[in-house]
Design a protein around this motif. Structure first.
Motif, PDB file in Angstrom:
ATOM      1  N   ALA B 593       0.818  -1.199   0.000  1.00 32.93           N
ATOM      2  CA  ALA B 593       0.000   0.000   0.000  1.00 32.93           C
ATOM      3  C   ALA B 593       0.860   1.260   0.000  1.00 32.93           C
ATOM      4  O   ALA B 593       0.396   2.334  -0.323  1.00 32.93           O
ATOM      5  N   ILE B 594       2.114   1.099   0.396  1.00 33.17           N
ATOM      6  CA  ILE B 594       2.982   2.270   0.489  1.00 33.17           C
ATOM      7  C   ILE B 594       4.194   2.042  -0.396  1.00 33.17           C
ATOM      8  O   ILE B 594       4.714   0.923  -0.466  1.00 33.17           O
ATOM      9  N   ILE B 595       4.612   3.054  -1.058  1.00 36.95           N
ATOM     10  CA  ILE B 595       5.792   2.908  -1.892  1.00 36.95           C
ATOM     11  C   ILE B 595       6.831   3.949  -1.486  1.00 36.95           C
ATOM     12  O   ILE B 595       6.502   5.073  -1.118  1.00 36.95           O
ATOM     13  N   ASP B 596       8.063   3.503  -1.518  1.00 38.30           N
ATOM     14  CA  ASP B 596       9.164   4.382  -1.195  1.00 38.30           C
ATOM     15  C   ASP B 596       9.647   4.977  -2.513  1.00 38.30           C
ATOM     16  O   ASP B 596      10.076   4.245  -3.400  1.00 38.30           O
ATOM     17  N   GLY B 597       9.507   6.279  -2.660  1.00 35.00           N
ATOM     18  CA  GLY B 597       9.824   6.840  -3.962  1.00 35.00           C
ATOM     19  C   GLY B 597      10.638   8.124  -3.903  1.00 35.00           C
ATOM     20  O   GLY B 597      10.740   8.776  -2.877  1.00 35.00           O
ATOM     21  N   MET B 598      11.212   8.456  -5.053  1.00 33.33           N
ATOM     22  CA  MET B 598      11.967   9.694  -5.194  1.00 33.33           C
ATOM     23  C   MET B 598      11.068  10.656  -5.957  1.00 33.33           C
ATOM     24  O   MET B 598      10.584  10.339  -7.046  1.00 33.33           O
ATOM     25  N   LEU B 599      10.829  11.810  -5.357  1.00 29.26           N
ATOM     26  CA  LEU B 599       9.964  12.786  -5.993  1.00 29.26           C
ATOM     27  C   LEU B 599      10.821  13.677  -6.892  1.00 29.26           C
ATOM     28  O   LEU B 599      11.781  14.297  -6.428  1.00 29.26           O
ATOM     29  N   VAL B 600      10.499  13.700  -8.183  1.00 22.28           N
ATOM     30  CA  VAL B 600      11.289  14.524  -9.103  1.00 22.28           C
ATOM     31  C   VAL B 600      10.384  15.520  -9.820  1.00 22.28           C
ATOM     32  O   VAL B 600       9.181  15.291  -9.955  1.00 22.28           O
ATOM     33  N   ARG B 601      10.996  16.643 -10.269  1.00 24.47           N
ATOM     34  CA  ARG B 601      10.216  17.640 -10.996  1.00 24.47           C
ATOM     35  C   ARG B 601      10.632  17.603 -12.455  1.00 24.47           C
ATOM     36  O   ARG B 601      11.819  17.551 -12.790  1.00 24.47           O
ATOM     37  N   VAL B 602       9.655  17.619 -13.319  1.00 25.42           N
ATOM     38  CA  VAL B 602       9.901  17.719 -14.752  1.00 25.42           C
ATOM     39  C   VAL B 602       9.003  18.836 -15.238  1.00 25.42           C
ATOM     40  O   VAL B 602       7.787  18.681 -15.292  1.00 25.42           O
ATOM     41  N   GLY B 603       9.582  19.964 -15.552  1.00 31.89           N
ATOM     42  CA  GLY B 603       8.781  21.127 -15.921  1.00 31.89           C
ATOM     43  C   GLY B 603       7.853  21.478 -14.781  1.00 31.89           C
ATOM     44  O   GLY B 603       8.267  21.647 -13.641  1.00 31.89           O
ATOM     45  N   LYS B 604       6.540  21.492 -15.081  1.00 32.34           N
ATOM     46  CA  LYS B 604       5.582  21.832 -14.035  1.00 32.34           C
ATOM     47  C   LYS B 604       5.048  20.583 -13.344  1.00 32.34           C
ATOM     48  O   LYS B 604       4.286  20.681 -12.372  1.00 32.34           O
ATOM     49  N   GLU B 605       5.419  19.430 -13.877  1.00 28.88           N
ATOM     50  CA  GLU B 605       4.879  18.177 -13.331  1.00 28.88           C
ATOM     51  C   GLU B 605       5.812  17.570 -12.297  1.00 28.88           C
ATOM     52  O   GLU B 605       7.018  17.818 -12.304  1.00 28.88           O
ATOM     53  N   ARG B 606       5.225  16.786 -11.453  1.00 29.09           N
ATOM     54  CA  ARG B 606       6.045  16.040 -10.500  1.00 29.09           C
ATOM     55  C   ARG B 606       5.753  14.552 -10.632  1.00 29.09           C
ATOM     56  O   ARG B 606       4.588  14.154 -10.784  1.00 29.09           O
ATOM     57  N   TYR B 607       6.794  13.755 -10.600  1.00 31.63           N
ATOM     58  CA  TYR B 607       6.633  12.314 -10.723  1.00 31.63           C
ATOM     59  C   TYR B 607       7.335  11.615  -9.563  1.00 31.63           C
ATOM     60  O   TYR B 607       8.265  12.156  -8.967  1.00 31.63           O
ATOM     61  N   ILE B 608       6.885  10.429  -9.297  1.00 29.85           N
ATOM     62  CA  ILE B 608       7.553   9.636  -8.264  1.00 29.85           C
ATOM     63  C   ILE B 608       8.207   8.432  -8.923  1.00 29.85           C
ATOM     64  O   ILE B 608       7.551   7.663  -9.629  1.00 29.85           O
ATOM     65  N   ILE B 609       9.511   8.294  -8.704  1.00 25.22           N
ATOM     66  CA  ILE B 609      10.239   7.130  -9.230  1.00 25.22           C
ATOM     67  C   ILE B 609      10.449   6.167  -8.060  1.00 25.22           C
ATOM     68  O   ILE B 609      11.011   6.552  -7.045  1.00 25.22           O
TER      69      ILE B 609
END
Lengths: 124, 732
Positions: B593-609
């Motif tokens: 249920a929980i994921i350990d992720g790296m939050l990154v910014r790409v332009g105006k968007e944010r993604y979790i790797i």
């Protein structure tokens, strides 16, 4: 031993009935009827001319002891030989059955020889 | 005096019965027992002690006679005559010479006990005969026997299935004696019939189950989930044995299968013992288990205790110097705890409800963090508000942990399934393998456990089939002919780690390399580290087994293992020493249920790797960047060329930094393929609760889900496998 008497085998487990029947047949008995609990046993007793009852102790509906007491309570069946099958380690049950007038008892697990021996004791 | 008259009549009829009593005449004994009971009951209060005692002694003797424990009936006529004598004295009001009857009372008591010893001895001999009989390997079967056995099989299986149904009913209605009795009856009859058919193992196990149920029937034992589990286990074992009889019958022989019933019987016995001690484990057992004291010492001390030295076991052991006072204190503490364990109450809850709860708590955590980051609150100078906020923080995090732990189950059950597997595998391959397990109590997400079963089976198979050598080869290598497979589970830094280790021959890196080259998985001249070589076995279509067995060695397996573990967002590593053994290490997140992720910014968007796929993040030097034909962009990371993937190409989201040396690249690995992602910024590492994107966004490729961030906005979690496909990076 009169081999033509009708023997009623009472047990809720069909395999056990079959085993007892098998041994009885080997000993030469020809007329064997079955019942799966005390209640049906009683009704069969009233319909047929049964010469011996072999009954298990622990059955649903009506236990072997209840059956024994019901049988002994009827004048007609007072002298009907009754063999009770009990499990090992149930000494109290055995004594109870003996006091209730059981003709003999067999402790499970038993061998064909034991059954034969007990039958001899009953009919001697 | 009517009472006396009545008793006189009783004694007379008793004497009549004794005259022609034979050891076989059960009916006569029944009559005697009834008469003796009446005498005891109707005995006047002023009757002499000896009279009562004698009557009771005679009854005891007749009871034993009835049960066949003794055979000598000679003494009875004398005893009854004595009873008559005492009665006459009593009638006449005389009071002399009662002592003369002492002797016969003693003889009745003593004589019976001496003989019953003999009878016991005899029955013991009988038992050993039985055992000898049982060890006769195979009996020839008559058609009648086959019929009987077949009936037994079908009827017992039916009885066992009703046991299962009844057990479920019993869990809802633990005090229903009719249900308990019906379960009891099933075991009882199986016991009876199996005894008759000489099926000793079934007989024994059924007997123990019957005992257990008997205790439950008499109220000595409460049937809780624990006991139900044991019974169900026993039912499983019984079913297996009965099934093997069924198979045996087809081949015309009787075989209960080579299932060892001792462990399960031991477990059943242990419950009965535990309950005897008011729910606490015996102290001695704890001491031995903890390795503090020897079984020998404990046994000695127990003997001493029995001899009547009225001392506690712990004290005897301390005085003898077998254990220290501190050991004792620890063990006593444990004992108290073990007692408490049994009264833990449990409630069954639908998993859906639990999932909703976990989900809602996830939301709560997010809302709470939104609150914390709220501008008004952040700018507030109210001390009290901050106190309340931090309290809220604590409560929510405890709540979250509790909710998570509710979905956790011990991994023990999965481990235990391996026991049978190892046994079967070892038997099929003619090897001797022992399975050792530790950390069975380690808890793991319920959803993960189910998924974990297949990969574990594969790996255990691999260990037994390819790892452990044949007993001869082991002996030749100076090892114990019996190989060992270890299963371990433990928690480490927020992950659950499962190890499957064997002390077999280890991986042969030369052969793996040779094979990989042969199959074209790697180039002829590639130089690889050992761990890289070991990882080759996870490649699809790879198998080094020279022989194909029916269980493993078909070249499928390890790649499937890796895929399933990765699906669970875990990873699997191999450690191996040639000649010493191999260890598979599976690392899994505690929950899905929980994921350990790296939050990154790409332009105006944010993604979790997902952190698990990340190798490193770096700002590459301009010289490390090459482009092939101006299209295929590659970055050299630590002497490895990795394709560069731009979000622009996949999601049409443009990065602020057009060149890699202006921004950052995150090097990731998926299914053995490595590539770089160009991002603007790494915002930080975060644990996020995964939310499904819902059915309407099912077709959105490249995302594992979404997550609500602390500021209330949504970030998408990247699915590396899909991303890899989308970008075409996997083609390199």
């Amino acid at each position: 031993m009169n081999l033509s008497i009708t023997i009623l085998v009472v047990d809720d487990f069909a395999t056990m009935r079959r085993i007892v029947k098998g041994v009885l047949k080997k000993l030469g008995f020809r007329n064997i009827i079955e019942a799966e609990n005390g209640k049906t046993a009683l009704s069969k007793l009233k319909k047929e001319d049964v010469g011996l009852v072999i009954s298990d102790w622990n059955m649903p509906e009506m236990t072997g002891l209840e059956l024994l007491k019901a049988v002994k309570a009827e004048e007609k069946f007072k002298d009907l030989p009754f063999i009770m099958l009990t499990a090992e380690g149930q000494k109290d049950c055995v004594i109870e059955a003996v006091k209730a007038g059981v003709t003999n008892f067999i402790v499970k697990p038993f061998t064909p020889d034991t059954l034969k021996e007990k039958l001899n004791a009953v009919f001697s | 005096m009517e009472q006396m008259e009545q008793i006189g009549k009783h004694i007379e009829s008793l004497a009549l019965e004794v005259v022609d009593l034979t050891p076989e005449n059960i009916q006569a004994m029944g009559k005697m027992l009834n008469i003796l009971s009446s005498i005891e009951n109707e005995c006047p209060e002023n009757a002499s002690v000896e009279f009562k005692e004698l009557a009771i002694a005679i009854r005891g003797y007749v009871e034993q006679l009835t049960l066949g424990e003794i055979k000598d009936i000679g003494i009875l006529s004398q005893a009854v005559k004595s009873l008559q004598d005492i009665f006459r004295y009593m009638e006449r009001g005389e009071n002399a010479g009662y002592d003369q009857f002492r002797e016969i009372i003693e003889r009745l008591k003593k004589g019976s006990s001496a003989e019953s010893e003999e009878a016991k001895e005899e029955s013991k001999n009988k038992d050993s005969c039985l055992i000898e009989k049982a060890s006769e390997p195979e009996r020839s079967l008559s058609p009648e026997d086959i019929d009987l056995l077949q009936d037994f099989v079908s009827e017992s299986l039916e009885a066992l299935s009703t046991v299962e149904v009844n057990l479920v009913g019993l869990e809802q209605n633990p005090n229903d004696t009719e249900i308990i009795n019906s379960i009891f009856r099933s075991f009882h009859t199986i016991k009876g019939v199996s005894g008759f058919l000489n099926l000793n193992k079934i007989n024994k196990l059924a007997h123990h189950c019957e005992n257990l149920l008997d205790r439950a029937r008499s109220g000595e034992l409460v049937i809780d989930e624990n006991v139900t589990d044991f019974i169900l286990d026993a039912v499983d074992v019984l079913e297996k044995m009965i099934e093997s009889i069924q198979e045996g019958v087809k081949a015309g022989r009787v075989s209960e299968g080579d299932i060892n019933v001792k462990p399960i019987i031991g477990r059943i016995e242990s419950i009965t013992q535990v309950t005897e001690q008011t729910g606490q484990k015996p102290l001695g057992e704890i001491l031995v288990q903890e390795g503090v004291a020897d079984q020998v010492d404990v046994d000695h001390a127990l003997d001493e205790q029995e001899k009547g030295e009225n001392k506690k076991l712990g004290r005897i052991l301390v005085e003898k110097g077998a254990i220290s006072a501190k050991n004792l204190a620890d063990a006593l503490h444990k004992q108290r705890k073990s007692g408490g364990k049994n009264i833990d109450l449990q409630v069954k809850v639908d998993t859906k409800k639990l999932d909703t709860l976990v989900d809602m708590i996830g939301e709560l955590v997010i809302t709470q963090s939104m609150l914390r980051q709220n501008k008004t609150i952040v700018s507030s100078a109210d001390q009290k508000l901050f106190q309340t906020m931090s309290q809220l923080n604590q409560i929510t995090s405890t709540l979250q942990k509790t909710a998570m732990s509710m979905r956790m189950v011990p991994i023990r059950a999965t481990f235990q399934k391996m026991v049978r597997l190892v046994r079967d595998l070892a038997k099929n391959s003619g090897k001797r393998v022992r399975l050792e397990m530790s950390g069975g109590d380690t808890e793991i997400d319920r959803n993960v456990v189910d998924e974990l079963y297949d990969p574990m089976v594969h790996m255990v198979r691999n260990s037994v089939d390819h790892g452990i050598e044949s007993p001869e080869a082991r002996q030749a290598a100076g090892k114990d002919p019996e190989g060992v497979v270890w299963l371990r589970a433990y928690h480490r830094s927020g992950n659950i780690v499962i190890e499957i280790e064997d002390d077999g021959r280890g991986l042969d890196s030369d052969r793996i390399l040779e094979k990989a080259k042969e199959k074209g998985l790697i180039d002829q001249d590639t130089e690889l580290s050992d761990s890289d070589i070991y990882n080759l076995i996870f490649q699809p279509g790879f198998s080094t087994a020279r022989e194909v067995t029916d269980i493993s060695g078909r070249g499928v397996g390890m790649d499937v293992v890796k895929k399933s573990i990765e699906k669970l967002r875990g990873r699997v590593d191999i450690e191996s020493v040639a000649g010493k053994g191999t260890k598979f290490i599976i690392r899994l997140p505690l929950t899905l249920a929980i994921i350990d992720g790296m939050l990154v910014r790409v332009g105006k968007e944010r993604y979790i790797i997902p952190t698990l796929s990340i190798l490193e993040s770096l700002r590459p030097d301009r010289t490390k960047y090459t482009s092939v034909h101006g299209r295929m962009e590659v970055i050299r990371v630590r002497d490895k060329l990795m394709p560069l993937v731009r979000f622009e190409e996949i999601f049409h989201v443009s990065c602020d930094s057009k060149d890699p040396w202006d921004g950052l690249v995150v090097a990731v690995e998926q299914d053995g393929r490595q590539f770089c992602l160009l991002v603007d910024e790494v915002l930080g590492k975060e644990e996020v609760v995964i939310k499904s994107l819902g059915s309407s966004l099912m077709d959105a490729k490249g995302f594992a889900g979404g997550a609500i961030l602390g500021d209330g906005r949504v970030a998408l979690i990247l699915d590396m496998a899909e991303l890899c496909q989308l970008s075409g990076a996997g083609l390199v």
